[in-house]
Design a protein around this motif. Structure first.
Motif, PDB file in Angstrom:
ATOM      1  N   PRO A   1       0.829  -1.200   0.000  1.00 45.50           N
ATOM      2  CA  PRO A   1       0.000   0.000   0.000  1.00 45.50           C
ATOM      3  C   PRO A   1       0.871   1.260   0.000  1.00 45.50           C
ATOM      4  N   GLY A   2       0.511   2.204  -0.811  1.00 45.60           N
ATOM      5  CA  GLY A   2       1.259   3.448  -0.897  1.00 45.60           C
ATOM      6  C   GLY A   2       2.306   3.454  -1.997  1.00 45.60           C
ATOM      7  N   ALA A   3       2.625   2.292  -2.533  1.00 49.94           N
ATOM      8  CA  ALA A   3       3.663   2.206  -3.567  1.00 49.94           C
ATOM      9  C   ALA A   3       3.261   2.967  -4.826  1.00 49.94           C
ATOM     10  N   ALA A   4       1.986   2.936  -5.156  1.00 48.33           N
ATOM     11  CA  ALA A   4       1.521   3.602  -6.378  1.00 48.33           C
ATOM     12  C   ALA A   4       1.802   5.101  -6.342  1.00 48.33           C
ATOM     13  N   GLU A   5       1.771   5.701  -5.145  1.00 51.03           N
ATOM     14  CA  GLU A   5       2.038   7.135  -5.025  1.00 51.03           C
ATOM     15  C   GLU A   5       3.536   7.419  -4.990  1.00 51.03           C
ATOM     16  N   VAL A   6       4.299   6.516  -4.392  1.00 47.88           N
ATOM     17  CA  VAL A   6       5.733   6.741  -4.185  1.00 47.88           C
ATOM     18  C   VAL A   6       6.561   6.431  -5.438  1.00 47.88           C
ATOM     19  N   LEU A   7       6.231   5.358  -6.135  1.00 42.71           N
ATOM     20  CA  LEU A   7       7.061   4.895  -7.248  1.00 42.71           C
ATOM     21  C   LEU A   7       7.272   5.944  -8.348  1.00 42.71           C
ATOM     22  N   PRO A   8       6.241   6.693  -8.773  1.00 34.35           N
ATOM     23  CA  PRO A   8       6.495   7.702  -9.803  1.00 34.35           C
ATOM     24  C   PRO A   8       7.461   8.803  -9.348  1.00 34.35           C
ATOM     25  N   ILE A   9       7.401   9.156  -8.083  1.00 35.49           N
ATOM     26  CA  ILE A   9       8.302  10.180  -7.540  1.00 35.49           C
ATOM     27  C   ILE A   9       9.734   9.660  -7.526  1.00 35.49           C
ATOM     28  N   VAL A  10       9.893   8.428  -7.048  1.00 34.92           N
ATOM     29  CA  VAL A  10      11.230   7.817  -7.009  1.00 34.92           C
ATOM     30  C   VAL A  10      11.770   7.662  -8.425  1.00 34.92           C
ATOM     31  N   ASP A  11      10.939   7.213  -9.356  1.00 33.44           N
ATOM     32  CA  ASP A  11      11.374   7.038 -10.749  1.00 33.44           C
ATOM     33  C   ASP A  11      11.829   8.366 -11.343  1.00 33.44           C
ATOM     34  N   SER A  12      11.089   9.425 -11.061  1.00 36.21           N
ATOM     35  CA  SER A  12      11.469  10.758 -11.545  1.00 36.21           C
ATOM     36  C   SER A  12      12.815  11.186 -10.976  1.00 36.21           C
ATOM     37  N   ASP A  13      13.020  10.943  -9.685  1.00 39.15           N
ATOM     38  CA  ASP A  13      14.306  11.278  -9.053  1.00 39.15           C
ATOM     39  C   ASP A  13      15.453  10.477  -9.659  1.00 39.15           C
ATOM     40  N   LEU A  14      15.227   9.185  -9.903  1.00 42.77           N
ATOM     41  CA  LEU A  14      16.271   8.338 -10.486  1.00 42.77           C
ATOM     42  C   LEU A  14      16.622   8.803 -11.904  1.00 42.77           C
ATOM     43  N   LYS A  15      15.631   9.256 -12.646  1.00 40.23           N
ATOM     44  CA  LYS A  15      15.895   9.779 -13.998  1.00 40.23           C
ATOM     45  C   LYS A  15      16.700  11.072 -13.931  1.00 40.23           C
ATOM     46  N   LYS A  16      16.404  11.922 -12.945  1.00 32.17           N
ATOM     47  CA  LYS A  16      17.161  13.168 -12.773  1.00 32.17           C
ATOM     48  C   LYS A  16      18.618  12.876 -12.401  1.00 32.17           C
TER      49      LYS A  16
END
Length: 162
Positions: A61-76
């Motif tokens: 639970p909560g992964a759906a909200e966190v994963l896009p943010i983490v993915d964006s940070d990893l791309k940066k």
């Protein structure tokens, strides 16, 4: 019979890069020692970007909200690593260079890049982990030395004396 284009074809050197000082040292050392007088290799700089799920380590639970943010940070972070590497190459007048970020485990990404580019040399920096950390985290350089289908050069940053 070799044609003129065959004889002019450069060998490929892949350098694994990340956001560590060991990686920056490995790039600079390699450019200073191999490219300063004889740019005989085509250079490929590869950054292995972790997936968001492997970086977060959970899918509950909560992964759906966190994963896009983490993915964006990893791309940066990946974009910053690639830009820093490009600037090092520009500073050293290296123009025959390819830079790429590939999602995955660095061990696999680097060995696959060797195959993809038909590299004759793979350069990796050494983080200088002790035996315990290396056993827990795994050593990218050790894995590549045993599994890459080319020569592997491990560049160690000298320890500073206090």
């Amino acid at each position: 019979m070799a044609t003129s284009s065959d004889s002019e074809k450069k060998q490929v050197m892949v350098i694994g890069i990340d956001d560590s000082e060991h990686s920056v040292y490995a790039i600079n050392w390699t450019l200073d020692h191999f490219f300063a007088k004889n740019p005989s290799f085509k250079l490929v700089l590869v950054h292995a970007r972790p997936s968001a799920t492997s970086a977060v380590g959970f899918a509950g639970p909560g992964a759906a909200e966190v994963l896009p943010i983490v993915d964006s940070d990893l791309k940066k972070i990946a974009a910053r690593v690639l830009e820093n590497a490009k600037q090092i190459c520009i500073k050293n007048n290296i123009t025959d260079v390819v830079v790429e970020a590939v999602e995955g485990d660095p061990r696999n990404v680097l060995c696959e890049a060797v195959e993809k580019y038909h590299a004759s040399v793979l350069v990796v920096g050494s983080h200088g982990y002790g035996a315990l950390k290396r056993a827990v985290l795994g050593s990218v350089s050790d894995y590549c030395a045993h599994h890459a289908h080319c020569s592997v050069m491990i560049v160690k940053k000298p320890k500073t004396k206090h």
